[in-house]
Design a protein around this motif. Structure first.
Motif, PDB file in Angstrom:
ATOM      1  N   UNK A 186       0.808  -1.228   0.000  1.00 32.69           N
ATOM      2  CA  UNK A 186       0.000   0.000   0.000  1.00 32.69           C
ATOM      3  C   UNK A 186       0.838   1.275   0.000  1.00 32.69           C
ATOM      4  N   UNK A 187       2.140   1.169   0.224  1.00 30.86           N
ATOM      5  CA  UNK A 187       3.011   2.334   0.287  1.00 30.86           C
ATOM      6  C   UNK A 187       3.864   2.429  -0.975  1.00 30.86           C
ATOM      7  N   UNK A 188       3.895   3.611  -1.584  1.00 27.45           N
ATOM      8  CA  UNK A 188       4.681   3.805  -2.802  1.00 27.45           C
ATOM      9  C   UNK A 188       6.166   3.646  -2.520  1.00 27.45           C
ATOM     10  N   UNK A 189       6.630   4.301  -1.493  1.00 25.24           N
ATOM     11  CA  UNK A 189       8.060   4.258  -1.173  1.00 25.24           C
ATOM     12  C   UNK A 189       8.486   2.880  -0.706  1.00 25.24           C
ATOM     13  N   UNK A 190       7.643   2.239   0.094  1.00 23.00           N
ATOM     14  CA  UNK A 190       7.984   0.899   0.578  1.00 23.00           C
ATOM     15  C   UNK A 190       8.132  -0.088  -0.566  1.00 23.00           C
ATOM     16  N   UNK A 191       7.267   0.015  -1.557  1.00 21.52           N
ATOM     17  CA  UNK A 191       7.356  -0.904  -2.700  1.00 21.52           C
ATOM     18  C   UNK A 191       8.688  -0.741  -3.416  1.00 21.52           C
TER      19      UNK A 191
END
Length: 728
Positions: A186-191
């Motif tokens: 769900x997180x852009x940066x985490x992906x």
């Protein structure tokens, strides 16, 4: 007739002909499926619409996920950083198994744990919350567990690893050595962070595996080198001890191309060689001395006689002068006497010198003989010593070969140990092509995809619904269901039209209804040897199946051919013929059977439909009693004399005793069945009641059949497309 004899034998009480049998030309399975779909189209549309609504709600309520993708290249051979051979063979991975192994490693749990540790995910509550997971729950530990305990750290690490494995995807690029690693969250940066960390840790793990394998090899080689070193020292020690014991002193040795000692010069060999050379020289000197000693005056040209030659040269000069003086003077001349004295002195000196030289030659000869003898004795001694050494050199060579072998093994392993130390680290066959970027739009849920899936699922449920409903729906759909389910012939099908529409359509001989009933009348003409039965009864399983409408229609079609047709309404419990013909029901069959009217007063002619009609009359209190009298049979026999065809519109079968009383008064029974109406069990029970009266069943008419559901209807729609559309 031959066409019906076999069928009659199988189904007593029925009369069927080949004209009606549709078993060889039944409805094709695909057409049956299509008809089933059309029959349940509303339910199918409803199910699909519901699944679409669920798909839309699911899409709107689902948390959006973002996918970041990084790309790596996996080469089958690593780059040659050094010019030495590595631990693995060069042809390693030249097949499909190599790439399958790499893909499995990319999805391995150990790699996921490396990423979780590298990103410190076990301690990041935000990571778990992003996936809607409570990091404090889901295990044996409670929320009060010590977060610093090893068990709690391991539990959170396992939970983070499970999340990574669940959301990572490995996609090899077809026809290349490229592999895409995608991670969704769900997180852009985490992906993006996880996708990049995944490839970084994979490269590092590959290097670690190479280092570990090299370390294992180095450890093995170290142990083996130590063993070989000790073995080499032992073999060298044995060689030295044996050489000391046998007094073998090696001065030099030669190493061959294979690293082995080819040969060596020992002290005994060197001494023998040196003494042998001196002996040869002494022998030569002894021979030369012997030769000189045997000469009488020596060799004038020899260097040993240089002094004598000088004296002789001086004497010759003086002698020449003396001879010259004698030419002028007498020998007694003083100068001549002086020269003669000099010559005599020189001759005496020459004689003394020659005696001395002869004495020296003898001494030199004796010395040469003595030296030769001495050297010869020493050479013989060394020969004996050398012979013993040669016998000992066999065992010495064995020890020497063992030393050479151990040295070669030791040096070879030592070189391999150095190569592994250089080539095993710093080289890698995996390179990062593209690092993951921050995704600009969510990858899931996708509205279009979810709608397609919802439609697909809806169609599956709709198909299951239609399948189950068709299995439990024990009704007759069209004419093709009559023979297999009921064992009677199908005489024809009637389109699904309102009663008024059917009766109105009968005015047009090109209408769909007229053609349908005309086909049925044609079928009836093949039932007996005299064509259409003179008298037949029309009944059904239950009311409102189109029996009365069909009776009027058949009467109309038969009357149109110029025949005299009588239609009798025998349903005295629920008469409907007068309603359809829009006439009064003051008198009819009930008044005749009760003996109140003459027959001629009860029969009327329909100006609109051109056939004769006997209505049911007033409803009697007990219709079964009137039908049980012999007046019915007499009435039919009497009417057969006056009319070409008698059609009796009888009441339904179930629940009434009228049909068994009426069936024996006519030639046979035409059974009317409403499409998708009564159940097969009810129809079979009604037919059984008809069979108990020993009446013949000519066949069945299927009424209220939708045109698009029946192949029968299609033929007329094709022939009279314009009229069919108008009637519908």
């Amino acid at each position: 007739m031959n066409l019906v004899s076999d069928n009659q034998a199988q189904n007593p009480g029925t009369q069927n002909t080949g004209y009606y049998e549709d078993t060889t030309h039944g409805t094709p399975p695909l057409l049956q499926y299509w008809h089933a779909i059309l029959r349940h189209k509303i339910a199918i549309a409803t199910i699909v619409a519901v699944t679409l609504m669920i798909g839309v709600l699911f899409t709107l309520l689902t948390t959006p996920y973002y996918t970041a993708t990084s790309r790596i290249e996996i080469n089958r051979t690593q780059d040659k950083v050094t010019n030495v051979e590595g631990l693995q063979q060069e042809d390693t991975g030249q097949n499909l198994e190599f790439y399958q192994t790499q893909y499995a490693l990319l999805e391995s749990r150990s790699l996921a744990e490396r990423v979780a540790r590298a990103q410190n995910l076990a301690t990041r509550d935000s990571f778990f919350e992003a996936f809607g997971i409570d990091p404090e729950g889901g295990g044996l530990l409670t929320t009060k567990a010590n977060p610093n305990s090893a068990a709690e750290r391991n539990r959170r690490l396992k939970l983070a690893t499970d999340i990574l494995i669940e959301h990572i995807s490995i996609s090899p690029v077809r026809g290349s050595s490229l592999v895409d690693i995608s991670f969704e969250s769900p997180s852009i940066k985490l992906s993006a962070d996880i996708a990049n960390s995944w490839v970084t840790e994979f490269v590092a793990s590959n290097l670690d595996r190479r280092f570990d394998s090299s370390a294992d090899a180095r450890k093995f080689l170290e142990e083996r080198l130590e063993q070989l070193r000790q073995k080499l020292e032992d073999s060298e020690r044995q060689l030295v001890f044996y050489a000391d014991r046998k007094q073998i002193v090696t001065l030099s040795s030669t190493t061959g191309a294979d690293g082995r000692t080819v040969g060596g010069q020992t002290l005994a060999t060197a001494n023998l060689e040196s003494l042998n050379a001196e002996l040869a020289q002494a022998t030569a000197q002894r021979i030369a001395a012997e030769s000189e000693a045997k000469q009488s005056s020596g060799n004038k040209d020899s260097l040993s006689y240089l002094a004598i030659n000088g004296i002789r040269q001086q004497r010759a000069t003086i002698a020449a002068e003396y001879a010259k003086l004698l030419v002028q003077f007498e020998p007694e001349y003083p100068e001549a006497k002086a020269l003669e004295s000099q010559i005599a002195a020189l001759d005496s000196a020459i004689a003394q010198e020659e005696a001395r030289i002869r004495s020296g030659n003898q001494a030199s000869y004796r010395e040469a003989v003595a030296r030769e003898k001495q050297l010869s004795e020493k050479v013989n001694q060394l020969k004996n010593l050398f012979s013993g050494e040669r016998r000992a050199s066999i065992q010495y060579g064995i020890y020497q070969r063992e030393v050479d072998t151990n040295r070669q093994l030791y040096e070879g392993l030592l070189q391999r140990f150095k190569e592994i130390g250089v080539a095993g680290v710093g080289s890698n066959n995996i390179s990062i092509v593209d690092r993951a970027r921050l995704p600009d739009k969510p990858s899931s849920p996708l509205l279009v995809l979810n709608l397609l899936l919802a439609t697909f699922v809806g169609l599956i449920f709709a198909g299951l619904y239609v399948f189950v409903f068709e299995q439990i729906d024990q009704t007759v759909k069209d004419q093709s269901d009559v023979r297999p389910n009921l064992g009677i012939a199908g005489l024809g099908s009637i389109p699904d039209l309102e009663k008024d529409d059917i009766l109105e359509s009968l005015k047009d001989k090109k209408s769909l209804a007229w053609e349908a009933y005309l086909s049925i009348s044609t079928s009836l003409s093949f039932l007996t040897d005299h064509g259409v039965p003179r008298s037949f009864l029309m009944t059904s399983t239950r009311p409102n199946e189109g029996k009365s409408t069909s009776a009027i229609s058949l009467a109309t079609v038969l009357a149109s051919t110029g025949r005299k047709v009588l239609l009798v309404d025998a349903d005295m419990r629920n008469p409907s013929l007068h309603v359809l013909l829009q006439e009064k029901n003051n008198a009819g069959l009930s008044t005749y059977l009760s003996g109140q009217n003459e027959l001629g007063d009860l029969i009327q002619v329909s100006d609109e439909y051109k056939f004769h009609v006997m209505k049911a009359g007033p409803i009697p209190p007990n219709a079964a009693e009137l039908l049980s009298s012999d007046r019915v049979a007499k009435l039919v026999a009497r009417l057969n004399d006056e009319f070409d065809h008698i059609i009796i519109d009888a009441p339904p079968v179930l629940g009434l005793a009228d049909i068994p009383l009426l069936a024996n008064t006519v030639e046979g029974v035409v059974y009317t069945i409403e499409a998708n109406g009564p159940k097969l069990k009810a129809i079979e029970a009604a037919l059984e009641r008809v069979h108990t009266s020993h009446a013949k069943i000519f066949g069945a008419i299927i009424t209220k059949v939708a045109k698009q559901h029946s192949g029968y209807g299609y033929s007329y729609e094709y022939s009279y497309g314009g009229n069919a559309s108008e009637q519908s």
